[in-house]
Design a protein around this motif. Structure first.
Motif, PDB file in Angstrom:
ATOM      1  N   LEU A 368     -32.153  17.401 -49.611  1.00  0.00           N
ATOM      2  CA  LEU A 368     -30.912  17.549 -49.557  1.00  0.00           C
ATOM      3  C   LEU A 368     -29.621  18.244 -49.098  1.00  0.00           C
ATOM      4  N   GLU A 430     -22.002  16.703 -51.897  1.00  0.00           N
ATOM      5  CA  GLU A 430     -23.866  16.745 -51.157  1.00  0.00           C
ATOM      6  C   GLU A 430     -24.676  15.114 -50.539  1.00  0.00           C
ATOM      7  N   CYS A 432     -27.544  13.178 -50.098  1.00  0.00           N
ATOM      8  CA  CYS A 432     -29.521  13.350 -50.333  1.00  0.00           C
ATOM      9  C   CYS A 432     -30.229  11.671 -50.070  1.00  0.00           C
TER      10      CYS A 432
END
Length: 439
Positions: A368, A430, A432
């Motif tokens: 992440l 973010e 991931c």
């Protein structure tokens, strides 16, 4: 293929059983006819002496009319006996309802019509005739019963034949199924040769052809990767040399506007260098370098990429990793490094300079990368995933990073997701990368 084989074998077996039963019925009909004829003849020959002896004890002018049932074993009703004189009169009969003379002529031998099969024998110079009749219906019923007795077990054996055929076919085709499974695994990047030992002789040439094709494919991919690596080296070298010479030229030029022009040349060369780097990464991603046959430890690769960024001055990076962390997956180390590098570069270039970029390992499978940024809409998230699309960012870049990551993620059987705002925040961004199940 298994279903078709079972279907055709079952249908063929049932048809053959029926044909065999039909042929058996014809054969049995002939055999039963011979047996019944033999019984008729033996019965007539045995009754003849008894009839003659009984008749000799009476007045020839007044022959007795007697019931033969009293002179012979109890009849089952299928055989009918008559004793007749040369004029055709019935002197004796086995059943009360058989007083009407048989239509058969008074001639020694067999005779048949639609209802009876009759055997005639004679004595006393052809003056006494014994006729024994057997019902044709009785013979047909006997043949039918025998045929059914043969066909019913045969029909019962058909389902058992289907089950046996299914088991035999499944066992026989197990090497074919294993071969099919081995070939189907090759679309995941595993280009190792298929073991030919368990294959039957009929499939050995196919297996060798598949292995030859895989060998050629590996050679082609290796050549493409080598070409890409050599191209990257050959392109970087002149660009880096031109950039260095431009920087030296800027320091040597004395004209007032020369440094500005030199700076523009330097910026263009820098942008070109980064674009070439991204294009080469995209080319390697298109070449299919994502998957590998054996699990590898990706944790040192992640540590090395993060350390490289920190050495290059990325002091905003915060790396969260436990000492006992494990990250083993059947993924190419090179592809994994390219994907992680692009994730971190995007976060550093497009995130807020005042906020850190955090790198974390979640559940032993997911990497992440989170950075501070204004929250993006769904339309903006969809737009930045396209090639050469950079959204509203003014930071330098080519717009290829996310495309490269997505392509490599598919090859690694991984899942790449982006979200804004970041989880647990009201803003931020973010990315991931979730790897396949790790060992």
């Amino acid at each position: 293929m298994t279903r078709r084989l079972i279907l055709w074998i079952s249908v063929t077996t049932a048809i053959l059983w029926l044909i065999a039963a039909g042929l058996g019925a014809f054969v049995m009909q002939d055999e039963f006819g011979e047996i019944f004829d033999s019984g008729l003849q033996q019965t007539g020959d045995r009754l003849l002496p008894l009839v003659v002896d009984d008749l000799m004890q009476h007045d020839p002018q007044q022959p007795p009319v007697l019931d033969l049932a009293n002179m012979s074993p109890q009849s089952d009703g299928h055989l009918i006996y008559q004793v007749r004189d040369e004029q055709g009169r019935v002197l004796m009969q086995s059943h009360p309802d058989s007083k009407v003379p048989f239509p058969a002529p008074l001639k020694v031998g067999f005779w048949q019509d639609d209802n009876y099969r009759i055997y005639t024998t004679a004595a006393v110079s052809n003056t006494i005739f014994v006729q024994v009749a057997d019902s044709i219906a009785h013979r047909n019923i006997s043949t039918l019963n025998a045929t059914l007795a043969m066909m019913v077990p045969a029909l019962a054996l058909v389902p058992l034949s289907v089950i046996a055929a299914w088991l035999i076919i499944r066992l026989s085709l197990r090497p074919v199924e294993d071969f099919r499974q081995s070939i189907s695994e090759k679309d995941k990047g595993n280009l190792q040769e298929i073991a030919l030992t368990p294959l039957p002789n009929e499939l050995q040439p196919i297996g060798r052809s598949v292995n030859l094709l895989l060998s050629r494919l590996r050679a082609a991919l290796d050549a493409e990767r080598e070409f890409t690596a050599n191209s990257a080296h050959e392109l970087r070298t002149p660009i880096a040399g031109a950039l260095a010479q431009t920087q030296l030229l800027i320091t040597d030029l004395q004209a007032p506007d020369a440094p500005a022009r030199g700076a523009q040349i330097e910026a263009s060369l820098t942008k070109l260098s980064k674009l070439v780097e991204k294009l080469l990464q995209l080319s390697r991603a298109e070449a299919g370098i994502g998957a590998t046959g054996e699990p590898v430890n990706l944790l040192p690769v992640l540590d090395l990429v993060v350390e490289d960024f920190k050495r290059a001055g990325a002091d905003r990076l915060i790396y969260h990793r436990a000492d006992t962390e494990q990250l083993r997956c059947p993924v190419s180390e090179d592809a994994f490094a390219i994907a992680i590098r692009n994730m971190i570069e995007n976060a550093l270039h497009h995130g807020l300079k005042s906020q850190p970029v955090e790198i974390s390992i979640v559940d032993g499978r997911s990497i992440l990368v989170t950075n501070g940024a204004e929250a993006l809409s769904d339309a903006q998230l969809l737009a930045i995933q396209k090639r050469f699309q950079r959204g509203n960012s003014t930071a330098p870049g080519s717009g290829l990073g996310l495309s490269i990551i997505e392509r490599l993620a598919k090859q690694m059987n991984a899942r790449f997701e982006i979200a804004s705002p970041a989880r647990g925040h009201v803003d931020g961004f973010e990315a991931c990368l979730t790897l396949p199940v790790c060992a």
